[in-house]
Design a protein around this motif. Structure first.
Motif, PDB file in Angstrom:
ATOM      1  N   PHE A  30      18.958 -19.585  -2.875  1.00 49.69           N
ATOM      2  CA  PHE A  30      17.683 -20.218  -2.522  1.00 49.69           C
ATOM      3  C   PHE A  30      16.734 -19.267  -1.794  1.00 49.69           C
ATOM      4  O   PHE A  30      15.516 -19.455  -1.833  1.00 49.69           O
ATOM      5  N   GLY A  31      17.270 -18.240  -1.171  1.00 48.88           N
ATOM      6  CA  GLY A  31      16.390 -17.258  -0.553  1.00 48.88           C
ATOM      7  C   GLY A  31      15.514 -16.549  -1.568  1.00 48.88           C
ATOM      8  O   GLY A  31      14.336 -16.257  -1.308  1.00 48.88           O
ATOM      9  N   VAL A  32      16.087 -16.272  -2.747  1.00 50.74           N
ATOM     10  CA  VAL A  32      15.319 -15.653  -3.832  1.00 50.74           C
ATOM     11  C   VAL A  32      14.445 -16.698  -4.527  1.00 50.74           C
ATOM     12  O   VAL A  32      13.255 -16.459  -4.785  1.00 50.74           O
ATOM     13  N   ILE A  33      15.024 -17.846  -4.816  1.00 51.02           N
ATOM     14  CA  ILE A  33      14.282 -18.906  -5.499  1.00 51.02           C
ATOM     15  C   ILE A  33      13.039 -19.292  -4.699  1.00 51.02           C
ATOM     16  O   ILE A  33      11.975 -19.578  -5.276  1.00 51.02           O
ATOM     17  N   GLY A  34      13.162 -19.293  -3.380  1.00 48.19           N
ATOM     18  CA  GLY A  34      12.063 -19.693  -2.516  1.00 48.19           C
ATOM     19  C   GLY A  34      11.094 -18.572  -2.171  1.00 48.19           C
ATOM     20  O   GLY A  34      10.290 -18.737  -1.238  1.00 48.19           O
ATOM     21  N   THR A  35      11.141 -17.467  -2.885  1.00 49.87           N
ATOM     22  CA  THR A  35      10.149 -16.400  -2.669  1.00 49.87           C
ATOM     23  C   THR A  35       8.757 -17.012  -2.698  1.00 49.87           C
ATOM     24  O   THR A  35       8.407 -17.718  -3.644  1.00 49.87           O
ATOM     25  N   PRO A  36       7.942 -16.791  -1.681  1.00 50.50           N
ATOM     26  CA  PRO A  36       6.662 -17.501  -1.594  1.00 50.50           C
ATOM     27  C   PRO A  36       5.760 -17.269  -2.806  1.00 50.50           C
ATOM     28  O   PRO A  36       5.675 -16.157  -3.339  1.00 50.50           O
ATOM     29  N   VAL A  37       5.120 -18.332  -3.231  1.00 51.15           N
ATOM     30  CA  VAL A  37       4.110 -18.275  -4.285  1.00 51.15           C
ATOM     31  C   VAL A  37       2.745 -18.565  -3.665  1.00 51.15           C
ATOM     32  O   VAL A  37       2.648 -19.061  -2.542  1.00 51.15           O
ATOM     33  N   ASP A  38       1.703 -18.239  -4.412  1.00 53.37           N
ATOM     34  CA  ASP A  38       0.338 -18.392  -3.911  1.00 53.37           C
ATOM     35  C   ASP A  38      -0.326 -19.671  -4.386  1.00 53.37           C
ATOM     36  O   ASP A  38      -1.360 -20.075  -3.849  1.00 53.37           O
ATOM     37  N   TRP A  39       0.258 -20.298  -5.414  1.00 52.81           N
ATOM     38  CA  TRP A  39      -0.330 -21.530  -5.939  1.00 52.81           C
ATOM     39  C   TRP A  39       0.704 -22.241  -6.801  1.00 52.81           C
ATOM     40  O   TRP A  39       1.694 -21.646  -7.219  1.00 52.81           O
ATOM     41  N   LEU A  40       0.436 -23.520  -7.041  1.00 51.64           N
ATOM     42  CA  LEU A  40       1.271 -24.332  -7.919  1.00 51.64           C
ATOM     43  C   LEU A  40       0.451 -24.769  -9.114  1.00 51.64           C
ATOM     44  O   LEU A  40      -0.686 -25.242  -8.966  1.00 51.64           O
ATOM     45  N   GLY A  41       1.031 -24.623 -10.299  1.00 50.85           N
ATOM     46  CA  GLY A  41       0.415 -25.149 -11.514  1.00 50.85           C
ATOM     47  C   GLY A  41       1.088 -26.447 -11.926  1.00 50.85           C
ATOM     48  O   GLY A  41       2.318 -26.530 -11.983  1.00 50.85           O
ATOM     49  N   ILE A  42       0.279 -27.456 -12.200  1.00 48.96           N
ATOM     50  CA  ILE A  42       0.777 -28.768 -12.619  1.00 48.96           C
ATOM     51  C   ILE A  42       0.395 -29.001 -14.079  1.00 48.96           C
ATOM     52  O   ILE A  42      -0.789 -29.009 -14.424  1.00 48.96           O
ATOM     53  N   ASN A  43       1.407 -29.153 -14.932  1.00 49.16           N
ATOM     54  CA  ASN A  43       1.199 -29.582 -16.306  1.00 49.16           C
ATOM     55  C   ASN A  43       1.526 -31.067 -16.378  1.00 49.16           C
ATOM     56  O   ASN A  43       2.623 -31.478 -15.989  1.00 49.16           O
ATOM     57  N   TYR A  44       0.601 -31.854 -16.891  1.00 51.29           N
ATOM     58  CA  TYR A  44       0.823 -33.303 -16.903  1.00 51.29           C
ATOM     59  C   TYR A  44       0.250 -33.913 -18.177  1.00 51.29           C
ATOM     60  O   TYR A  44      -0.878 -33.607 -18.568  1.00 51.29           O
ATOM     61  N   TYR A  45       1.048 -34.832 -18.771  1.00 50.15           N
ATOM     62  CA  TYR A  45       0.624 -35.490 -19.998  1.00 50.15           C
ATOM     63  C   TYR A  45       0.816 -37.009 -19.999  1.00 50.15           C
ATOM     64  O   TYR A  45       0.005 -37.718 -20.574  1.00 50.15           O
ATOM     65  N   THR A  46       1.903 -37.520 -19.387  1.00 52.15           N
ATOM     66  CA  THR A  46       2.254 -38.911 -19.665  1.00 52.15           C
ATOM     67  C   THR A  46       3.172 -39.488 -18.587  1.00 52.15           C
ATOM     68  O   THR A  46       3.600 -38.796 -17.667  1.00 52.15           O
ATOM     69  N   ARG A  47       3.445 -40.774 -18.728  1.00 48.03           N
ATOM     70  CA  ARG A  47       4.493 -41.424 -17.932  1.00 48.03           C
ATOM     71  C   ARG A  47       5.562 -41.944 -18.896  1.00 48.03           C
ATOM     72  O   ARG A  47       5.344 -42.086 -20.099  1.00 48.03           O
ATOM     73  N   LYS A  48       6.740 -42.245 -18.330  1.00 44.71           N
ATOM     74  CA  LYS A  48       7.825 -42.844 -19.099  1.00 44.71           C
ATOM     75  C   LYS A  48       8.368 -44.048 -18.333  1.00 44.71           C
ATOM     76  O   LYS A  48       8.484 -44.016 -17.101  1.00 44.71           O
ATOM     77  N   LEU A  49       8.686 -45.094 -19.066  1.00 45.39           N
ATOM     78  CA  LEU A  49       9.393 -46.244 -18.502  1.00 45.39           C
ATOM     79  C   LEU A  49      10.881 -46.008 -18.691  1.00 45.39           C
ATOM     80  O   LEU A  49      11.342 -45.730 -19.800  1.00 45.39           O
ATOM     81  N   ILE A  50      11.635 -46.125 -17.599  1.00 41.80           N
ATOM     82  CA  ILE A  50      13.047 -45.730 -17.591  1.00 41.80           C
ATOM     83  C   ILE A  50      13.924 -46.925 -17.237  1.00 41.80           C
ATOM     84  O   ILE A  50      13.604 -47.716 -16.338  1.00 41.80           O
ATOM     85  N   ALA A  51      15.050 -47.010 -17.946  1.00 40.70           N
ATOM     86  CA  ALA A  51      16.043 -48.062 -17.701  1.00 40.70           C
ATOM     87  C   ALA A  51      17.436 -47.449 -17.771  1.00 40.70           C
ATOM     88  O   ALA A  51      17.616 -46.380 -18.370  1.00 40.70           O
TER      89      ALA A  51
END
Length: 451
Positions: free
Chosen positions: A289-310
């Protein structure tokens, strides 16, 4: 009637509705548009996946795609002429390193050199993404995302390409949509490499983030900044009011949304997901997690839809299923739910990124667009853009630091296992002649973004 002959189908927003430094853009990916048979590009696992009967519609692949490799100049003209500020493109690992490692393909490096310079000449900010799913086949032969060594291979690749173009890109992202790279491809089997194996999926879910961290470190070592993570999100709603459905929707949210942000921003994976994936995770994964958590400068959000889950009634993790929802749907059969975009922007800001800039790096819709009389009317797409830009604006009014909105996609293109039928483009492509025809949505954006 406007001079271009299009009906007056307009966007309800213009530049004046957003801050002066807010960027508008459009996006593509290498395998979906370039043509993998050109320019010394190596074989990727998408080429071999598509060559396997039953994996893709009509066996279609990205060998020619939109032939962007030869038509990039006129395609960049389309980005500029629509009034966009930036162009989000991806780099093909297979094009640069046909064997995944070792000697680079000079033609590949030269291509991206020309492409970036072409953006700058047109006043476009280059938004680069290192990986949009076309893994070199020789690396797939070595286990691909199941193999921990992929983190080092990916970092080496990042260093190679950014030594060439890193001085000119405005932003750089590592891996596009890690959920698709890991879960969709290794547990659900819908994308290359087409596995349905929980152990493979667990390893890919971890290694994709480890590779992200290692590549981010490699780019930092070159002196680069403006480095980001691009994740995709789906709004998971319970299919009914039962506790079982609520629990299933929460678990879906954990696998799809909370896993990747938790790993990068919290140094931990969601406990509810680890109940199922834990026995299959690499030994000692917590030390990464020390490597995984290397700081980033921004977050990109890809978004298209919702799902109904059961719940699906089984006792096999994750024991959930999708239920058809009541909302209007796109040609992908995805519900149109702009409220989900507002949710993820505000949720990520409040719980994870806490002040980091956020870009909507993909948002768009597929439609059965038809060319008629030299034009393509797509009012449903214009309405989709209006509603989702409204969701962005609401999130910004509530304090979310959204810095840009990028439409998927510039061109109709190869939609992976679904072939060429699902048209997301602002520009229509005739896949027989490869002729480009801007749609009504492209024209509407041009009017709304005019300076």
């Amino acid at each position: 009637m406007p001079a271009n002959g299009m009906e007056a189908m307009e966007l309800e927003f213009s530049r004046d509705d957003f801050p002066g430094d807010f960027v508008f853009g459009t996006a593509t990916s290498s395998y979906q548009i370039e043509g993998s048979r050109f320019g010394g590009c190596g074989t990727s696992h998408w080429d071999t996946f598509a060559a396997t009967p039953g994996n893709t519609v009509r066996g279609e692949d990205g060998a020619t795609a939109c032939d962007h490799y030869h038509r990039w100049e006129s395609d960049l003209d389309l980005v500029r002429d629509a009034g966009f500020d930036c162009y989000r493109f991806s780099i093909s690992w297979s094009r640069l390193l046909p064997d995944g490692r070792g000697d680079a393909n000079p033609e590949g490096l030269d291509f991206y050199d020309r492409l970036v310079d072409g953006m700058l000449e047109r006043g476009l900010k280059p938004f680069a993404t290192l990986y949009h799913w076309d893994l070199p086949a020789p690396l797939a032969d070595l286990g691909g995302w199941r193999n921990r060594d992929i983190a080092s291979w990916f970092a080496d690749y990042a260093e190679l390409v950014m030594k060439r173009i890193g001085d000119r890109v405005a932003t750089a992202a590592t891996i596009n949509e890690p959920w698709c790279v890991a879960w969709l491809s290794h547990f659900m089997g819908a994308h290359a490499p087409g596995l349905r194996d929980i152990r493979a999926a667990a390893r890919a879910m971890h290694h994709v983030l480890l590779a992200h961290g290692r590549a981010t470190q490699a780019m930092r070592a070159l002196g680069m900044d403006n480095l980001g993570l691009v994740t995709n999100f789906e709004y998971a709603a319970p299919a009914d009011d039962s506790e079982a459905a609520r629990k299933a929707a929460r678990l879906y949210d954990g696998i799809y949304n909370r896993w990747f942000l938790g790993g990068v921003f919290e140094g931990a994976y969601p406990e509810d997901v680890l109940e199922g994936l834990g026995p299959h995770m690499p030994q000692g994964f917590e030390k990464d997690f020390g490597v995984i958590g290397t700081p980033v400068d921004w977050l990109g959000i890809n978004y298209y839809t919702r799902k109904l889950i059961a719940p699906d009634g089984s006792d096999r993790f994750p024991a959930l299923k999708e239920v058809e929802g009541p909302l209007p749907k796109t040609f992908m059969d995805w519900e149109i739910y702009p409220e989900g975009l507002h949710h993820f922007i505000t949720w990520a800001h409040e719980n994870y990124t806490k002040g980091l800039p956020i870009y909507v790096t993909e948002n768009g819709m597929a439609a059965p667009d038809r060319l008629s009389g030299g034009r393509v009317d797509d009012p449903a797409r214009i309405d989709f853009l209006n509603r989702h830009l409204g969701a962005v604006r609401r999130a910004m009014d509530e304090g979310a630091p959204v810095k840009g909105y990028i439409v998927w996609s510039l061109l109709d293109n190869y939609e992976w296992a679904l072939g060429y039928e699902k048209r997301f483009g602002l520009v229509h492509v005739d896949f027989e002649t490869l002729e480009r025809t801007p749609k009504a949505s492209w024209h509407a954006l041009g009017r709304a973004l005019k300076r």
